[in-house]
Design a protein around this motif. Sequence first.
Motif, PDB file in Angstrom:
ATOM      1  N   GLN A   1     -90.720 -30.024 -12.457  1.00  0.00           N
ATOM      2  CA  GLN A   1     -91.769 -31.031 -12.515  1.00  0.00           C
ATOM      3  C   GLN A   1     -92.959 -30.573 -11.665  1.00  0.00           C
ATOM      4  OE1 GLN A   1     -91.854 -34.044 -14.293  1.00  0.00           O
ATOM      5  NE2 GLN A   1     -90.072 -33.092 -15.299  1.00  0.00           N
ATOM      6  N   GLN A   2     -94.160 -30.631 -12.262  1.00  0.00           N
ATOM      7  CA  GLN A   2     -95.374 -30.257 -11.549  1.00  0.00           C
ATOM      8  C   GLN A   2     -96.501 -31.185 -11.959  1.00  0.00           C
ATOM      9  OE1 GLN A   2     -97.679 -26.575 -12.449  1.00  0.00           O
ATOM     10  NE2 GLN A   2     -97.111 -25.984 -10.362  1.00  0.00           N
ATOM     11  N   ASN A   3     -97.030 -31.937 -11.001  1.00  0.00           N
ATOM     12  CA  ASN A   3     -98.122 -32.878 -11.244  1.00  0.00           C
ATOM     13  C   ASN A   3     -97.801 -33.850 -12.370  1.00  0.00           C
ATOM     14  OD1 ASN A   3     -99.705 -31.533  -9.262  1.00  0.00           O
ATOM     15  ND2 ASN A   3    -100.420 -30.063 -10.803  1.00  0.00           N
ATOM     16  N   GLY A   4     -96.551 -34.300 -12.406  1.00  0.00           N
ATOM     17  CA  GLY A   4     -96.153 -35.277 -13.405  1.00  0.00           C
ATOM     18  C   GLY A   4     -95.791 -34.695 -14.749  1.00  0.00           C
ATOM     19  N   TYR A   5     -95.822 -33.375 -14.888  1.00  0.00           N
ATOM     20  CA  TYR A   5     -95.498 -32.719 -16.155  1.00  0.00           C
ATOM     21  C   TYR A   5     -94.283 -31.818 -15.975  1.00  0.00           C
ATOM     22  CZ  TYR A   5    -100.153 -34.205 -17.659  1.00  0.00           C
ATOM     23  OH  TYR A   5    -101.257 -34.940 -17.969  1.00  0.00           O
ATOM     24  N   THR A   6     -93.563 -31.611 -17.064  1.00  0.00           N
ATOM     25  CA  THR A   6     -92.451 -30.673 -17.055  1.00  0.00           C
ATOM     26  C   THR A   6     -92.957 -29.319 -17.518  1.00  0.00           C
ATOM     27  OG1 THR A   6     -90.838 -32.420 -17.548  1.00  0.00           O
ATOM     28  CG2 THR A   6     -90.167 -30.139 -17.969  1.00  0.00           C
TER      29      THR A   6
END
Length: 437
Positions: free
Chosen positions: A301-306
């Motif tokens: 997970q990075q900045n709300g994205y996978t």
Amino acid sequence: MKKKRLCAPLALLLGLALAAGCAGASASSSEAPLREEDARIPGEGSGFVVQLEGEPPVSQQVRENTVTPGFIHMTEEYLRAREVFRLFRGNPSHVEDFPREDGTWYQPGTLSQEIDGKLYYRAWNRYENWADFEAMVRAVFTDEYADALLAEGTFRNRDGVLWYAADTAQPDPAYQGGRTDNFLTVDQYVGYSEVENSFKEFTLLAHYEGENGVFVRELPLRAEYTEETGWRFDRFDDPAYTDRTYPPQQRQEYTDLSFLTEEQQALFTAARQAADDYLFGSASDILRLPGNRMGETFPVQQNGYTVEAAVVEGEDGDYAALTQKMRGLFTGEYLEKTGFTQRFGVKDGRTTVILGDMGTDIYYTDGAFDTYRLIGAREDAVDFMLVAHYASPQDYETDDSFIYRRDTGNWDYLVEYPVRLVNTPEGWRLDTYERPY
């Protein structure tokens, strides 16, 4: 500059008017009223203006003889500022070179008057009305800078009509600016910085021919931006007419790192390569380095994205060893500033990266053309500038010709990047560096 419209009789009339003014003629003189059928001629008859869009129109002389700072993407704004500024520092009569909006043009008359002991001529063409002239100046410069220029007295408002001073300044014959051919340029721009939607500032390196060879004057330029007005210059200069009190600068530049000790040279060479490989561009570039390969992949997970991440196998797979290598080249503050710990993760002691790509600056000419300018050297630190060379595509170039010109070192502008080496208890480390591409 070729001016077809200044015929011999008119030149004689202007000369007589100037002579009369210098001889202390009456405070004002008059001329026979101009008849439109005698005075009005097509705008292209001047052989001067090449476009009428924008205020002021950009003359062929300025467009062809100005090395523009294409890297700031403000070419037209810069050319217009150059056009206006030379009216105040060069020949005010050039204000008559602009045709009216419909393309027609009046021959300048000889109507003159003395104002505060100086001889002025009445304007007849595009900027006949003071309000139009003032609006044009304020469309190029900030209000504060425009106020200062208009207060100098080169141009006067008399009952809403523009009058311009008879005084003229000859361009500096020592000035070497302008294009030398279709590719190479003499003047250059350095020290470029900007704050998005706020300001852009840079330095023009203007070249002059002196008794001891070519010398340089550094002319600072700055433009401000607001949503209401767009870009306006609040600091400007024309190298052909600049104040002669500007001191010449002796810019000692090096084509190699000979100004550093052998230890410092080795440190900077290794650290610069490591910064390019590990700290700029995409973190996943590490997988393309010799000795490395991609291991297992997994989602994170990075900045709300996978997004997809991968384990680094091979040379840099040991996260502790990679960290130790980087700390042997850079200060901890620099690694923190460049986000080393955010770029590379660790999983079971192995280095991990987020997969992805990032582009580079295609305008950057190969590092083989870089030079260096020493700022200062002490026992605890060395400061110098990395002078990077760039070429931007011109309208007349194909993609292939641009790439060839860039790769063979025919550049358009320079950008200086600060570099700092510091002497720590563990030895020399790179503390300041920015990749030029």
